[in-house]
Scaffold this active site. Structure first.
Site, short mmCIF file in Angstrom:
data_model
loop_
_atom_site.label_atom_id
_atom_site.label_comp_id
_atom_site.label_asym_id
_atom_site.label_seq_id
_atom_site.Cartn_x
_atom_site.Cartn_y
_atom_site.Cartn_z
CB SER A 11 28.67 3.02 -2.01
OG SER A 11 28.36 1.61 -3.17
N GLY A 43 22.77 3.65 -3.82
CA GLY A 43 21.51 3.95 -4.84
C GLY A 43 20.31 4.27 -4.33
CB CYS A 73 30.45 5.34 -6.60
SG CYS A 73 28.85 5.08 -6.07
CG ASN A 74 28.51 4.26 -12.97
OD1 ASN A 74 28.48 4.61 -13.69
ND2 ASN A 74 29.06 3.17 -12.32
CB THR A 75 25.05 5.88 -7.02
OG1 THR A 75 24.91 4.71 -7.54
CG2 THR A 75 24.02 6.31 -6.13
CB CYS A 183 26.06 0.01 -10.84
SG CYS A 183 26.56 -0.70 -9.02
CG HIS A 185 28.88 -2.83 -6.16
ND1 HIS A 185 28.97 -1.54 -5.93
CD2 HIS A 185 29.13 -3.38 -4.95
CE1 HIS A 185 29.37 -1.17 -4.74
NE2 HIS A 185 29.41 -2.47 -4.15
N1 DGL Z 1 29.26 1.20 -7.06
C1 DGL Z 1 28.10 1.97 -6.76
C2 DGL Z 1 27.46 2.46 -8.11
O1 DGL Z 1 28.61 2.71 -9.19
C3 DGL Z 1 27.17 1.33 -6.19
C4 DGL Z 1 25.77 1.54 -5.74
C5 DGL Z 1 25.15 1.68 -4.45
O2 DGL Z 1 25.93 1.88 -3.39
O3 DGL Z 1 23.88 1.42 -4.39
O4 DGL Z 1 26.51 3.14 -8.58
#
Ligand code: DGL
Length: 261
Positions: A11, A43, A73-75, A183, A185
């Site tokens: 993201s 998220g 990205c986990n989300t 996450c 980030h």
């Molecule tokens: N890097 C994303 C993750 O791993 C960020 C989530 C987001 O954009 O809210 O979930």
């Protein structure tokens, strides 16, 4: 096929933490990274919105000839990877909060997960979490507001300190000894988190595991780049964020491009 690039998306700039691990483990691979910062944070979005954004990113990476896609990205992984794997022939590697290693090592029998609302509410996360929650306490904490601050380079800001203290103090009330960063980030916040937690808590993120899994799938699919030259790296961002340079500082041979995707 083996000399084609690995595609990676997030993201925004968070997935650069995963990208660096992939480049370190697979220095001969070419890579293309998409930072969908214009649509960050993912998220807070609905599952369908996240799927639509992942399809958009996947289509672009396929157009650019990628041989495999890492959803950094986990989300995005917890909400959309099942859809992506059913919709496309290419292999997808995902990233999920590393509950298992923390659950196996905890002594206090209490671990904390810091992640987005989208990840913590997903079916995939809930089912993984349930597998371990019989024996240990898994304390979830939404990291609301952290991603926008990272995306705007406010890693060392007062606002960041206030939010981190609030979230980490909530978790410490449960005597956690492991903190899982759910996450991509958040690894950029490790120094700030350590300042608050000291040595009492071990921090776990999934970057290295994702890089190892990427290598294993490249070998399994017979598409590992066996060239001896170092790979070239491209980053496309759909927001002109000047701070990208800070995050990619030690990636050699990397070009940053603006692209409205
Ligand atoms: N890097 C994303 C993750 O791993 C960020 C989530 C987001 O954009 O809210 O979930």
């Amino acid at each position: 096929m083996s000399t084609k690039p690995i595609g990676i998306f997030d993201s925004g700039i968070g997935g650069i933490s995963i990208w660096k691990e992939i480049i370190a483990l697979l220095p001969n691979e070419h890579t293309i990274y998409l930072a969908d910062s214009k649509n960050a944070p993912y998220g807070q979005k609905s599952k369908q919105e996240i799927i639509d954004l992942c399809v958009k990113n996947t289509e672009l990476l396929l157009k650019k000839g990628c041989k495999l896609i890492v959803v950094a990205c986990n989300t995005a992984t917890t909400n959309a990877i099942t859809y992506l794997r059913n919709a496309y022939d290419i292999s997808f590697i995902g990233i999920e909060p590393a509950i298992k290693p923390a659950a196996l090592k905890t002594i206090t029998k209490s671990i904390g997960i810091l992640a987005t609302k989208g990840t913590l509410n997903s079916e995939l996360f809930t089912s993984t979490s349930e597998k371990f929650s019989e024996d240990i306490k898994i304390i979830e904490q939404i990291g609301e507001g952290l991603v926008p601050l990272i995306e705007t380079g406010k890693i060392n800001s007062i606002q960041m300190q206030i939010l981190l203290k609030k979230y980490l103090c909530n978790l410490m009330e449960y005597r956690i000894d492991y903190l899982v960063l759910g996450c991509s980030h958040y690894p950029f916040l490790i120094p700030q988190i350590k300042k608050i937690l000291g040595n009492r808590v071990t921090i776990i993120d999934s970057g290295e595991a994702v890089a190892k899994q990427t290598k294993a799938i490249l070998i399994k699919n017979n598409i590992l780049n066996t060239d001896s030259a170092f790979g070239k790296h491209l980053l496309f961002s759909n927001l002109e964020i000047k701070i990208i340079n800070i995050f990619i500082s030690n990636i050699k041979d990397c070009k940053i491009n603006f692209l409205d995707f």
